[in-house]
Scaffold this motif. Sequence first.
Motif, mmCIF file in Angstrom:
data_model
loop_
_atom_site.group_PDB
_atom_site.id
_atom_site.type_symbol
_atom_site.label_atom_id
_atom_site.label_comp_id
_atom_site.label_asym_id
_atom_site.label_seq_id
_atom_site.Cartn_x
_atom_site.Cartn_y
_atom_site.Cartn_z
ATOM 1 N N ASP A 1 12.329 -1.035 2.378
ATOM 2 C CA ASP A 1 12.438 0.180 3.190
ATOM 3 C C ASP A 1 12.045 1.409 2.384
ATOM 4 O O ASP A 1 12.266 1.464 1.182
ATOM 5 C CB ASP A 1 13.876 0.342 3.695
ATOM 6 C CG ASP A 1 14.160 -0.584 4.853
ATOM 7 O OD1 ASP A 1 13.241 -1.325 5.246
ATOM 8 O OD2 ASP A 1 15.290 -0.584 5.351
ATOM 9 N N LYS A 2 11.495 2.374 3.101
ATOM 10 C CA LYS A 2 11.174 3.646 2.443
ATOM 11 C C LYS A 2 12.454 4.306 1.975
ATOM 12 O O LYS A 2 13.499 4.182 2.609
ATOM 13 C CB LYS A 2 10.476 4.584 3.428
ATOM 14 C CG LYS A 2 9.134 4.089 3.879
ATOM 15 C CD LYS A 2 8.581 5.063 4.893
ATOM 16 C CE LYS A 2 7.340 4.511 5.552
ATOM 17 N NZ LYS A 2 6.902 5.379 6.636
ATOM 18 N N VAL B 1 14.556 13.734 -6.866
ATOM 19 C CA VAL B 1 13.312 14.179 -6.225
ATOM 20 C C VAL B 1 13.615 15.220 -5.157
ATOM 21 O O VAL B 1 12.933 16.246 -5.045
ATOM 22 C CB VAL B 1 12.559 12.977 -5.606
ATOM 23 C CG1 VAL B 1 11.296 13.437 -4.910
ATOM 24 C CG2 VAL B 1 12.241 11.945 -6.664
ATOM 25 N N MET C 1 5.661 9.980 -8.832
ATOM 26 C CA MET C 1 4.387 9.320 -9.117
ATOM 27 C C MET C 1 4.110 8.186 -8.125
ATOM 28 O O MET C 1 2.984 8.031 -7.661
ATOM 29 C CB MET C 1 4.452 8.769 -10.552
ATOM 30 C CG MET C 1 3.150 8.302 -11.097
ATOM 31 S SD MET C 1 2.033 9.675 -11.307
ATOM 32 C CE MET C 1 0.528 8.898 -10.777
ATOM 33 N N ILE C 2 5.123 7.371 -7.806
ATOM 34 C CA ILE C 2 4.859 6.278 -6.863
ATOM 35 C C ILE C 2 4.976 6.746 -5.413
ATOM 36 O O ILE C 2 4.784 5.964 -4.497
ATOM 37 C CB ILE C 2 5.775 5.059 -7.080
ATOM 38 C CG1 ILE C 2 7.232 5.446 -6.865
ATOM 39 C CG2 ILE C 2 5.577 4.443 -8.443
ATOM 40 C CD1 ILE C 2 8.079 4.256 -6.574
ATOM 41 N N GLY C 3 5.295 8.032 -5.214
ATOM 42 C CA GLY C 3 5.250 8.567 -3.852
ATOM 43 C C GLY C 3 6.554 8.462 -3.080
ATOM 44 O O GLY C 3 6.537 8.275 -1.868
ATOM 45 N N VAL C 4 7.691 8.573 -3.770
ATOM 46 C CA VAL C 4 8.966 8.642 -3.060
ATOM 47 C C VAL C 4 8.980 9.942 -2.258
ATOM 48 O O VAL C 4 8.699 11.003 -2.796
ATOM 49 C CB VAL C 4 10.147 8.585 -4.050
ATOM 50 C CG1 VAL C 4 11.433 9.027 -3.400
ATOM 51 C CG2 VAL C 4 10.297 7.171 -4.591
ATOM 52 N N ALA C 5 9.270 9.842 -0.964
ATOM 53 C CA ALA C 5 9.124 10.983 -0.072
ATOM 54 C C ALA C 5 10.463 11.374 0.529
ATOM 55 O O ALA C 5 11.498 10.836 0.164
ATOM 56 C CB ALA C 5 8.129 10.627 1.027
ATOM 57 N N THR C 6 10.423 12.336 1.451
ATOM 58 C CA THR C 6 11.631 12.708 2.165
ATOM 59 C C THR C 6 11.749 11.846 3.416
ATOM 60 O O THR C 6 10.785 11.710 4.155
ATOM 61 C CB THR C 6 11.556 14.183 2.582
ATOM 62 O OG1 THR C 6 11.348 14.952 1.412
ATOM 63 C CG2 THR C 6 12.824 14.617 3.267
ATOM 64 N N VAL C 7 12.909 11.243 3.617
ATOM 65 C CA VAL C 7 13.102 10.440 4.821
ATOM 66 C C VAL C 7 14.365 10.924 5.514
ATOM 67 O O VAL C 7 15.173 11.637 4.924
ATOM 68 C CB VAL C 7 13.246 8.940 4.479
ATOM 69 C CG1 VAL C 7 11.995 8.423 3.814
ATOM 70 C CG2 VAL C 7 14.439 8.688 3.583
ATOM 71 N N ARG C 8 14.522 10.556 6.768
ATOM 72 C CA ARG C 8 15.780 10.877 7.447
ATOM 73 C C ARG C 8 16.330 9.623 8.117
ATOM 74 O O ARG C 8 16.624 9.596 9.303
ATOM 75 C CB ARG C 8 15.635 12.058 8.405
ATOM 76 C CG ARG C 8 14.375 12.063 9.235
ATOM 77 C CD ARG C 8 14.189 13.383 9.957
ATOM 78 N NE ARG C 8 13.875 14.445 9.018
ATOM 79 C CZ ARG C 8 14.753 15.356 8.620
ATOM 80 N NH1 ARG C 8 15.970 15.361 9.079
ATOM 81 N NH2 ARG C 8 14.376 16.280 7.767
ATOM 82 N N THR D 1 0.835 -1.194 0.000
ATOM 83 C CA THR D 1 0.000 0.000 0.000
ATOM 84 C C THR D 1 0.874 1.250 0.000
ATOM 85 O O THR D 1 0.573 2.216 -0.674
ATOM 86 C CB THR D 1 -0.922 0.031 1.224
ATOM 87 O OG1 THR D 1 -0.126 -0.211 2.373
ATOM 88 C CG2 THR D 1 -1.995 -1.019 1.114
ATOM 89 N N TYR D 2 1.977 1.216 0.761
ATOM 90 C CA TYR D 2 2.890 2.342 0.725
ATOM 91 C C TYR D 2 3.963 2.027 -0.296
ATOM 92 O O TYR D 2 4.703 1.052 -0.152
ATOM 93 C CB TYR D 2 3.523 2.590 2.104
ATOM 94 C CG TYR D 2 4.361 3.832 2.105
ATOM 95 C CD1 TYR D 2 3.796 5.069 2.397
ATOM 96 C CD2 TYR D 2 5.695 3.784 1.742
ATOM 97 C CE1 TYR D 2 4.546 6.212 2.354
ATOM 98 C CE2 TYR D 2 6.452 4.932 1.692
ATOM 99 C CZ TYR D 2 5.876 6.136 2.000
ATOM 100 O OH TYR D 2 6.626 7.273 1.933
ATOM 101 N N ASN E 1 12.461 19.148 -5.097
ATOM 102 C CA ASN E 1 11.740 19.678 -3.955
ATOM 103 C C ASN E 1 12.435 20.905 -3.368
ATOM 104 O O ASN E 1 11.800 21.922 -3.093
ATOM 105 C CB ASN E 1 11.640 18.565 -2.914
ATOM 106 C CG ASN E 1 10.698 18.906 -1.805
ATOM 107 O OD1 ASN E 1 9.806 19.720 -1.997
ATOM 108 N ND2 ASN E 1 10.889 18.313 -0.664
#
Lengths: 312, 302
Positions: free
Chosen positions: B249-250, B256, B234-241, B152-153, B260
Motif C-alpha cells: 500500500d502507498k 516527510v 527519493m523513492i517518492g513517498v507522498a501525501t496520502v489520506r 513502478t510506483y 513538507n
Amino acid sequence: MFRSKTLTATLSASALLLTLAACGGGSSADENAVSGSVAVDGSSTVYPMSNTAAELLSEEQPDIEVSVGFSGTGGGFEKFCAGDIDISDASRPIKDEEKTACETGGVEFTELHVATDALTVVTHPDLGVDCLTTDQVVQLFGPDSKITNWKDLDPSFPDQKVTGFIPGTDSGTYDYMAADVVGHESEALREDFESSEDDNVLVQGVSGTKGGVGFFGYSYFEENADNLKAVAIDDGSGCVEPSSETARDGSYTPLSRPLFIYVKNSAYADNEAVSTYVDFYVENLTDIAESAQFIPLNDEDLAETQSAVEAL
Amino acid sequence: MNVAAVTASRATTQSLRTGGNKDRNVASLVFLCALWFSLFFGVAVLVVLIVDTAIAGAGRFDANLFTNYESTVRKGETGFRAGILGSLWLMMSTALLAIPLGIASAVYLEEFADSRAWYNKFVEVNLQNLAAVPSIIYGMLAAAIMTILGYTYQGIVLGGAIALALLILPVIIISTREALRAVPQEIRHGSLALGATVWQTTWRQVLPSAVPGIATGTILGLSRAIGEAAPLIMIGVATVRFDPAWLTDKVAALPVQIYNLASAPQEELQQAASAAIILLLLMILGMNALAILIRNKFQRNW
C-alpha cells in the motif's frame, strides 16, 4: 485486502443513493461511489492544489486513494513519461526533451492549466523601492549582474547594499525567472545571492536584512505581508502591483506564471478513479485554488481548461 | 579486544572518572573549563531548539494532530494521522527486514568467518564505509531494487522499508559484532570443551549473552531510521489520506510530512509541523528509553 472503511463507504454511498432517490432523481453516474487509486507527483508549488483537490474529493469519494508527491516538476515528468504515475504537477510547461521522453515511453498526455501564480519580487519593508521595470529585474537577478548597491540600479534608489535571497536551482520558480523573465541563454541567475529550497528561509532573509530583496510565489508574500513589501513591476505600461486581480486579467507581466497538471490520457480513459479525480479537480478549480491560496483562472482560461477535459 | 585490554581500559576509565590526580595546575583547570564549555554549548543549543519548537507548536498538541489527515481546507485542524501510521508501518517492516539479516551477518562475520581471508576483510572495510554513506544514497539503491522487483510506483511500505533497512543494516551489524565480541572467550571455550558444536555454542551461549548489546544497537538503528526523510523522498513517498493495510500500500511518513509542512507558507501548517517535530522526538525518546530498559534488564557481569 479488507478495510473497514469499505463498509462505511458502502453504507454512506447507499445512504446517498437513497437520499437522491427520495429527492426524485438527479443522480448522475459520477455520484456513485468509485474506488481506485490515483498517483500524482511533480512540482512542490502545485502540490497544495492537487492535495486540496484530493482532500475535497475524499469527502465525497472516500474510496478513491489519491497520493500526491512533491518531487519537483522535473522529477515528476521523469516518472510521468516512464508511465509510473497518472498525473504530473508542473509549475512550467513541459520541455521538448521531456515530450520526447513521453513519446518514447508511449505516454500520451493532456495539459491542463489549473491556476495562476504571481511571482512576487519582495524587499525589506523599509527599503523605499516601490517599482522596478522589467529591465531592472533582469539587471538585478541576471547572471551577469554587477549590481551590489541599490543606487547602481537607479540613482533615485537608496544608498543601500543589495542582499539577495532567491529560490534554489531545483525549483520551477528559479527556472521560470531564469528562462522566461531574464531569458539569458545560460538559463541561470546570478550566483552571489543566497539561495534556499525553503521559501520560508527566503522570507526570513529578506524581512531581516535592510536592503534585502528576493522573489517567490504570491502565497508566501500574502502570508508575510506585514514583514515584506511587494514591488510593483513596470513592463512598459506603468507600475502594476502583484495581486489576484492583476494576475488574472493578465496585466501583471511578465512575472505571472501558469501552473499545470498533465494527465495521462490512457489513465483517464481506463481508470475511473483518475477520471473522477480530474473531473472533480476541474469542476471545483476556483474553490481549490482559493483554499490552496493560489490565484484562480480567469473565465477565458477556465473555459479552455474545461473544454480540454471534455475532449479527453 | 581481548580480556586484558578490556580490563586495562576499564582501569583507565576509572582513574579518569574519579579525578584522583591531585596535581591541579592552571593548564588542567583551563582544560576542564573547556570541556565543561563544550558540553554546555552542545546541550544549550539542543535545549534552545527543543524549547523553541515546543513553543511554536504549543497550540497544536490536540487530538486532531493524531486523528486527522493533512488539510489545507481546515488548516487549524491539520493532522499527521497518515504520517504517524505510515512511520509505524515502516518501522515494523524495516525491523522485520533488517534485524534478522543484520544479526545473521554479524554472527557469521564474528563467529564463523575466517577473519584473515581477503574477502572477509573486504566486507569488513565496506561495512565501515557503508555506515558513513549519506542516507539519500540508500533511497536511490532502494529505488533500483524496487524497479528490479517490478514496482513502478515505489512510495509503498515495502519500498520505504527496503530503503530504511539498507540504511540501518551497517549500524545493526557493527553494534551486534561489538556485542558478540564483548562475550568473553572463556564462555565459548567452556562450551566447546564440553562437546558442544560451534553452532550450539553460538546459539545457546553467545547469542543470549549478547542480547542487551544487540537490542540496544538495533533500537538505536531503528530510531535513526524513523527520523529519516531524504531516502523516503527519493523513492517518492507522498501525501496520502488513507491508512496503509499491507506492504504494497502507498504510505506517508512523519518526517516527510513535517518537511513538507514546515516549508508551507501558511502559519497554521508550520505550527502543526512544529508540534509534529516534538511528537517525533518523543517517539525517538521512547525508543531510546526502551533500549536502555532492555540493556539494564538483561545485562550480565562476568
